[in-house]
Design an enzyme around this catalytic site. Sequence first.
Site, short mmCIF file in Angstrom:
data_model
loop_
_atom_site.label_atom_id
_atom_site.label_comp_id
_atom_site.label_asym_id
_atom_site.label_seq_id
_atom_site.Cartn_x
_atom_site.Cartn_y
_atom_site.Cartn_z
N HIS A 1 0.89 -1.34 0.00
CA HIS A 1 0.04 0.11 0.10
C HIS A 1 0.86 1.25 0.00
O HIS A 1 1.50 1.55 1.10
CB HIS A 1 -1.00 -0.02 1.33
CG HIS A 1 -1.68 -1.07 1.21
ND1 HIS A 1 -2.15 -1.99 2.17
CD2 HIS A 1 -2.57 -1.65 0.29
CE1 HIS A 1 -2.77 -2.91 2.04
NE2 HIS A 1 -3.46 -2.73 0.48
N GLU B 1 1.75 3.95 2.93
CA GLU B 1 2.06 3.52 4.35
C GLU B 1 3.89 3.57 4.32
O GLU B 1 4.60 2.59 3.91
CB GLU B 1 1.55 1.83 4.40
CG GLU B 1 0.00 1.87 4.35
CD GLU B 1 -0.55 0.66 4.63
OE1 GLU B 1 0.15 -0.50 4.69
OE2 GLU B 1 -1.69 0.19 4.20
N GLU C 1 1.28 -4.78 10.96
CA GLU C 1 0.66 -3.33 11.31
C GLU C 1 1.64 -2.70 12.13
O GLU C 1 1.92 -2.86 13.34
CB GLU C 1 -0.58 -3.38 11.57
CG GLU C 1 -1.37 -4.18 10.84
CD GLU C 1 -1.89 -3.43 9.45
OE1 GLU C 1 -1.55 -2.18 9.22
OE2 GLU C 1 -2.45 -4.15 8.37
N HIS D 1 3.28 -3.02 7.27
CA HIS D 1 2.05 -2.14 6.71
C HIS D 1 1.86 -1.09 7.84
O HIS D 1 2.47 -1.16 9.01
CB HIS D 1 0.68 -2.94 6.55
CG HIS D 1 0.62 -3.69 5.50
ND1 HIS D 1 -0.44 -3.44 4.29
CD2 HIS D 1 1.20 -4.72 4.91
CE1 HIS D 1 0.02 -4.24 3.18
NE2 HIS D 1 0.82 -5.11 3.84
O1 LIG Z 1 -6.16 0.00 8.07
C1 LIG Z 1 -6.86 -0.59 7.37
O2 LIG Z 1 -7.93 -0.64 7.07
C2 LIG Z 1 -5.92 -1.70 6.48
C3 LIG Z 1 -4.63 -1.77 6.90
C4 LIG Z 1 -4.10 -2.89 5.90
O3 LIG Z 1 -3.40 -2.55 4.79
N1 LIG Z 1 -4.18 -4.18 6.35
C5 LIG Z 1 -3.90 -5.06 5.53
C6 LIG Z 1 -4.08 -6.73 6.24
C7 LIG Z 1 -3.74 -7.82 5.31
C8 LIG Z 1 -4.12 -9.10 5.94
O4 LIG Z 1 -5.24 -9.23 6.53
O5 LIG Z 1 -3.33 -9.99 6.33
C9 LIG Z 1 -4.81 -5.34 4.05
O6 LIG Z 1 -6.03 -4.95 4.48
O7 LIG Z 1 -4.22 -5.74 3.46
ZN LIG Z 2 -1.53 -1.94 4.30
#
Ligand SMILES: O=C(O)CCC(=O)N[C@@H](CCC(=O)O)C(=O)O
Ligand SMILES: [Zn+2]
Length: 336
Positions: free
Chosen positions: A58, A61, A217, A153
Site C-alpha cells: 500500500h 504506508e 501493522e 504495513h
Molecule cells: O487499516 C486498514 O483498514 C487496512 C490496513 C491494511 O492494509 N491491512 C492489510 C491486512 C492484510 C491481512 O489481512 O493480512 C490489508 O488490508 O491488506
Molecule cells: Zn496496508
Amino acid sequence: MLEMDLLSHTLRHAGERISPKSWTLSDGTRVTLHDVGILSFEPAKPGPGDIVLSAGVHGNETAPQELLNGLVTGLINGALRCQNRLLVLFGNPLAMAEGVREVEANMNRMFSGGHRQYLSTASAEAERAALLENSVEAFFTQRQGSRYHYDLHTAIRASKRERFAIYPFRHGKPWRRAQLAFLANGGVDTVLLSHDPTHTLSYFSSDRFGADAFTVELGKVRPFGQNDLERLAPFRDQLIALIEDSSPNLSEPETLTVFDVAQVIIKETEDFRLHFADDAANFTPYPRGTLLASDGVAAHRVKAEEEAIVFPNAKVANGQRACLTVVPVGADQPFE
Ligand SMILES: O=C(O)CCC(=O)N[C@@H](CCC(=O)O)C(=O)O
Ligand SMILES: [Zn+2]
C-alpha cells in the site's frame, strides 16, 4: 552499486522496468537489483534463513518503507552484515510515488493468482503483483531454507493496540509460539489468527512456500517525514538479529494478546454502511447484538458476547473485506 538509496531509486523509477544489476559487498555478499524495488542479498556462506521483507504494497504506508530502507542502506554500507539470504520488496512503486494506498485496485488482494482477475481493470498493479509473486518464488525455491516473510504495513485508523500482526490461515497446521515471541519481543504484541484463505502477500508466502509469514501493522498511516521510527526500534532490532543470524529474542514475551478472527464482513453492495463512529479505533469492542454494518437488507451484528472491530472501511470495492471482528483466542487452537 545503487546511485542512491533503494527507496529514492524506487520512487524515481516507479512504473519502469529495469535490467538486473549485481555487485559484491566487501564481505562477499552478492547484491542484485532484480527490478525496481526488488533487491536480494546472497551471502557467500548463508545461514539457514531465507527472509523476505516487504513494504509499500500500500503506497501511502510510509513508516515500513523508511524502516526497510534504513536496513538496506545499513547492509549496503557495511553497518549491518547479511548472514542469511534476504529479499527486499517495495511492493507498489507507482502508489508509493503518488502517496496513495492504491492506484487502481488494492494490490494486497491480488496474490495467490488473484492478479489474473484484475488484468483488464488494474493492469499495472496486477502485473506488479505477478512480478512480486515470481520474485518470491524464485527466491524461496532456490533451496529449502527456513523461510520467513514479514509484510510491513500501517493501519488507516487509530488503534487501541498500536502494533499488531495478522497470522495467515495455516490450514490446520499449528500456530508457532516462537513466531509470536519474535513479534511480541519486537513490540508487535497483538496477533490475529486468520481462519480463511486470502489473496494477501503474507498468505501467499505462507501457503505456497510454507514460510513463517505475517502481515505486520506498525502504527498509523502517515506521510513521509511524519513517522517516529524510534517507536519501531524493538521490531527493527528483531529484524536485524534475523538478518545477521544473531539470535532474535524468542524468550517468553511479557505481553502478548492473541485473538481469533471471528467475522470477515464483506461489502456486497453500494448500500454498505458501518453503524459505529467514523473515528472508532481498531480493537474497539462491542457487545452481542450490536449492529456493526448493514448492506441493503443484510445486517451484520456482533454474535459473540463481545467482538472488537479491526480495519473497518466502507469505501472498499464491492466484494472486498470491509471489516474484521476479533475475539479472544479459543482454547481449541493448536500451538507448537
Ligand atoms: O487499516 C486498514 O483498514 C487496512 C490496513 C491494511 O492494509 N491491512 C492489510 C491486512 C492484510 C491481512 O489481512 O493480512 C490489508 O488490508 O491488506
Ligand atoms: Zn496496508
